[in-house]
Design a protein around this motif. Structure first.
Motif, PDB file in Angstrom:
ATOM      1  N   ARG A 106      -0.632  31.818  65.768  1.00 49.83           N
ATOM      2  CA  ARG A 106       0.643  32.499  65.558  1.00 49.83           C
ATOM      3  C   ARG A 106       1.623  32.159  66.668  1.00 49.83           C
ATOM      4  O   ARG A 106       1.230  31.987  67.822  1.00 49.83           O
ATOM      5  CB  ARG A 106       0.389  34.006  65.559  1.00 49.83           C
ATOM      6  N   ASN A 107       2.885  32.078  66.312  1.00 52.43           N
ATOM      7  CA  ASN A 107       3.949  31.865  67.307  1.00 52.43           C
ATOM      8  C   ASN A 107       3.657  30.652  68.186  1.00 52.43           C
ATOM      9  O   ASN A 107       3.638  30.741  69.406  1.00 52.43           O
ATOM     10  CB  ASN A 107       4.115  33.136  68.163  1.00 52.43           C
ATOM     11  N   CYS A 108       3.410  29.524  67.505  1.00 52.30           N
ATOM     12  CA  CYS A 108       3.127  28.297  68.257  1.00 52.30           C
ATOM     13  C   CYS A 108       4.157  27.239  67.887  1.00 52.30           C
ATOM     14  O   CYS A 108       4.725  27.266  66.799  1.00 52.30           O
ATOM     15  CB  CYS A 108       1.731  27.773  67.924  1.00 52.30           C
ATOM     16  N   SER A 109       4.407  26.315  68.807  1.00 53.82           N
ATOM     17  CA  SER A 109       5.340  25.233  68.506  1.00 53.82           C
ATOM     18  C   SER A 109       4.634  23.891  68.634  1.00 53.82           C
ATOM     19  O   SER A 109       3.723  23.730  69.449  1.00 53.82           O
ATOM     20  CB  SER A 109       6.544  25.300  69.445  1.00 53.82           C
ATOM     21  N   PHE A 110       5.037  22.960  67.783  1.00 56.08           N
ATOM     22  CA  PHE A 110       4.485  21.605  67.814  1.00 56.08           C
ATOM     23  C   PHE A 110       5.643  20.639  67.988  1.00 56.08           C
ATOM     24  O   PHE A 110       6.557  20.609  67.171  1.00 56.08           O
ATOM     25  CB  PHE A 110       3.743  21.304  66.506  1.00 56.08           C
ATOM     26  N   THR A 163      -2.013  32.101  70.362  1.00 48.63           N
ATOM     27  CA  THR A 163      -0.637  32.580  70.215  1.00 48.63           C
ATOM     28  C   THR A 163       0.216  32.087  71.377  1.00 48.63           C
ATOM     29  O   THR A 163      -0.256  31.993  72.504  1.00 48.63           O
ATOM     30  CB  THR A 163      -0.567  34.124  70.193  1.00 48.63           C
ATOM     31  N   GLY A 164       1.464  31.782  71.063  1.00 47.57           N
ATOM     32  CA  GLY A 164       2.385  31.349  72.113  1.00 47.57           C
ATOM     33  C   GLY A 164       1.981  30.035  72.751  1.00 47.57           C
ATOM     34  O   GLY A 164       2.117  29.864  73.960  1.00 47.57           O
ATOM     35  N   ILE A 165       1.478  29.101  71.938  1.00 47.43           N
ATOM     36  CA  ILE A 165       1.077  27.789  72.465  1.00 47.43           C
ATOM     37  C   ILE A 165       2.191  26.792  72.161  1.00 47.43           C
ATOM     38  O   ILE A 165       2.612  26.648  71.014  1.00 47.43           O
ATOM     39  CB  ILE A 165      -0.219  27.281  71.781  1.00 47.43           C
ATOM     40  N   ALA A 166       2.665  26.103  73.192  1.00 43.92           N
ATOM     41  CA  ALA A 166       3.589  24.988  72.997  1.00 43.92           C
ATOM     42  C   ALA A 166       2.748  23.723  73.052  1.00 43.92           C
ATOM     43  O   ALA A 166       2.235  23.362  74.102  1.00 43.92           O
ATOM     44  CB  ALA A 166       4.656  24.994  74.081  1.00 43.92           C
ATOM     45  N   GLU A 173       0.749  31.089  61.284  1.00 47.56           N
ATOM     46  CA  GLU A 173       2.048  31.691  60.952  1.00 47.56           C
ATOM     47  C   GLU A 173       3.037  31.629  62.110  1.00 47.56           C
ATOM     48  O   GLU A 173       2.659  31.532  63.262  1.00 47.56           O
ATOM     49  CB  GLU A 173       1.877  33.132  60.445  1.00 47.56           C
ATOM     50  N   LYS A 174       4.320  31.712  61.763  1.00 48.18           N
ATOM     51  CA  LYS A 174       5.403  31.635  62.739  1.00 48.18           C
ATOM     52  C   LYS A 174       5.261  30.366  63.582  1.00 48.18           C
ATOM     53  O   LYS A 174       5.059  30.405  64.793  1.00 48.18           O
ATOM     54  CB  LYS A 174       5.394  32.876  63.642  1.00 48.18           C
ATOM     55  N   ILE A 175       5.339  29.251  62.891  1.00 48.98           N
ATOM     56  CA  ILE A 175       5.136  27.961  63.534  1.00 48.98           C
ATOM     57  C   ILE A 175       6.475  27.205  63.569  1.00 48.98           C
ATOM     58  O   ILE A 175       7.153  27.112  62.548  1.00 48.98           O
ATOM     59  CB  ILE A 175       4.101  27.122  62.740  1.00 48.98           C
TER      60      ILE A 175
HETATM   61  C1  LIG Z   1       6.803  32.872  70.830  1.00 46.55           C
HETATM   62  O1  LIG Z   1       7.761  33.830  70.435  1.00 46.55           O
HETATM   63  C2  LIG Z   1       8.757  34.093  71.379  1.00 46.55           C
HETATM   64  C3  LIG Z   1       9.620  35.217  70.858  1.00 46.55           C
HETATM   65  O2  LIG Z   1      10.060  34.914  69.532  1.00 46.55           O
HETATM   66  C4  LIG Z   1       9.551  32.828  71.659  1.00 46.55           C
HETATM   67  O3  LIG Z   1      10.521  33.060  72.651  1.00 46.55           O
HETATM   68  C5  LIG Z   1       8.607  31.743  72.134  1.00 46.55           C
HETATM   69  O4  LIG Z   1       9.293  30.532  72.293  1.00 46.55           O
HETATM   70  C6  LIG Z   1       7.479  31.544  71.131  1.00 46.55           C
HETATM   71  N1  LIG Z   1       6.512  30.593  71.656  1.00 46.55           N
HETATM   72  C7  LIG Z   1       6.196  29.465  71.016  1.00 46.55           C
HETATM   73  C8  LIG Z   1       5.245  28.583  71.745  1.00 46.55           C
HETATM   74  O5  LIG Z   1       6.621  29.171  69.929  1.00 46.55           O
END
Ligand SMILES: *[C@@H]1O[C@H](CO)[C@@H](O)[C@H](O)[C@H]1NC(C)=O
Ligand SMILES: *[C@@H]1O[C@H](CO)[C@@H](O)[C@H](O)[C@H]1NC(C)=O
Ligand SMILES: *[C@@H]1O[C@H](CO)[C@@H](O)[C@H](O)[C@H]1NC(C)=O
Length: 360
Positions: free
Chosen positions: A268-272, A238-241, A297-299
């Motif tokens: 979850r909540n990762c960005s690529f 989670t929260g991986i860029a 999810e939430k990518i």
């Molecule tokens: C994870 O979620 C938080 C809150 O929505 C956001 O600020 C953050 O950029 C997200 N992290 C990634 C790596 O997408």
């Protein structure tokens, strides 16, 4: 009013107990590698000093601290920090920098292979590593031979209850962090960096492990940001860029006809960003086993190629053979931009491929 009274009551009761505990109960013996002869000048070989300090920390009853102090650079050759330890928990305060030797200065250079690591930690429970330190693998000399065997920077084998945070790992010859046979580990605020064209420089390579969480980290490399391999379950990212790199991948599984299983993966909540893939599952033809219960999810994607890709035909071109079963896969809440027109690529081995849920 009731809340105020309750708070007061709890503080009144527990504050003296906690105070008492820290005064008499918990004792942590501290071992600073400098006191064991480490020079920290970036050139002398500090392997033996760190090994000696480790042996003390590992052999201490109760809890112990191994200090690798700041503002110094410790050159180590491939070292094994191994247990089992007497200490029930060890805190490695990694504040300084650790660097690899020149390529041909590694111990037993000619025997260094894909399984070797600059720092190999095995059979240790209750280890915590933090301190804003950095480890540099000086991989560039190794990358010049992509087909050669090349070592990793740090590997954890058979380690349970592991916490690693606030650590930078740079330019590994191969994978940066390998997790093998571990249970219950949390990696957070890890910064991994290698050039986009460096070969096989996975960020995290997870194998035969369970209950592993990787969170709030930045990973940019020449291969998978995170690779989840056979025998792994309950893996959360989670929260991986991620980027550059090849995305977050389950597999490859089933290579050379082996039986591989992966289940319960939550990304979850990762960005690529500028990655070759986003969410990927790859399995070889001819293998067996399964990859199931996998959720992405939430990518968020920025110019990512293959934002969603399942490749069940990785490797051989034999459509009659067995395949690793892929099932109960969910992709939910993807947004952003793809590197080309293709957003979803499902290359399935039809008889065994079932039940993928897409909610975009
Ligand atoms: C994870 O979620 C938080 C809150 O929505 C956001 O600020 C953050 O950029 C997200 N992290 C990634 C790596 O997408
Ligand atoms: C570290 O341990 C591995 C596996 O037990 C062994 O093959 C290797 O030679 C050891 N390396 C060193 C530098 O002692
Ligand atoms: C992983 O995420 C799932 C889904 O949110 C959660 O139920 C589970 O407890 C998490 N596992 C770990 C090891 O944190």
């Amino acid at each position: 009013m009731q809340i105020v009274i309750t708070c007061f009551f709890i503080l009144g009761c527990f504050a003296p107990c906690m105070f008492g505990r820290s005064m008499v109960g918990i004792q942590s013996t501290s071992y600073n590698v400098v006191n064991y002869g480490a020079h920290g000048n970036g050139e002398s070989d500090d392997s033996q000093a760190i090994l000696s300090a480790w042996k003390e920390a590992c052999g201490t009853e109760g809890t112990s601290t191994l200090v690798i102090p700041q503002n110094r650079v410790f050159m180590v050759k491939n070292i094994n920090l191994s247990g089992p330890c007497k200490a029930t928990s060890i805190h490695m305060q990694l504040e300084g920098k650790i660097v690899a030797p020149q390529k041909n200065e590694w111990t037993n250079y000619l025997k260094v292979d894909d399984e070797s690591s600059l720092i190999s930690i095995s059979d240790v429970n209750g280890l915590r590593i933090d301190g804003n330190g950095e480890i540099n693998g000086f991989g560039s000399a190794w990358w010049k031979c992509p087909s050669c065997q090349r070592p990793k920077v740090i590997s954890f084998q058979n380690c349970n209850d592991l916490r690693v945070s606030y650590l930078s790992i740079i330019d590994s010859p191969r994978a940066h962090v390998a997790i093998d046979g571990c249970s219950n580990a949390v990696f957070s605020n890890i910064n991994i960096h290698a050039p986009a064209n460096s070969p096989n420089t996975d960020g995290f390579d997870i194998c035969a492990s369970k209950y592993i969480t990787i969170q709030d980290s930045i990973i940019g490399t020449g291969d998978d940001c995170i690779a989840i391999n056979g025998g792994s379950s309950f893996i959360n990212a989670t929260g991986i860029a991620c980027g550059p790199g090849h995305g977050i991948s389950v597999g490859s599984l089933g290579k050379n006809g082996v039986h591989d299983t992966v289940e319960q993966v939550y990304v979850r909540n990762c960005s690529f960003t500028n990655t070759q893939n986003g969410a990927r599952i790859k399995t070889w033809q001819g293998g067996s086993g399964y990859a199931r219960k996998i959720t992405f999810e939430k990518i968020t994607l920025t110019k990512a190629f293959n934002p969603i890709i399942i490749d069940q035909n990785y490797g051989y071109d034999d459509f009659e053979s067995d395949a690793v079963e892929v099932s109960e896969v969910t992709f939910r809440g993807f947004e952003g931009t793809s590197g080309d027109e293709k957003a979803i690529d499902l290359s399935c081995h039809s008889p065994v491929f079932i039940n993928v849920i897409l909610e975009l």
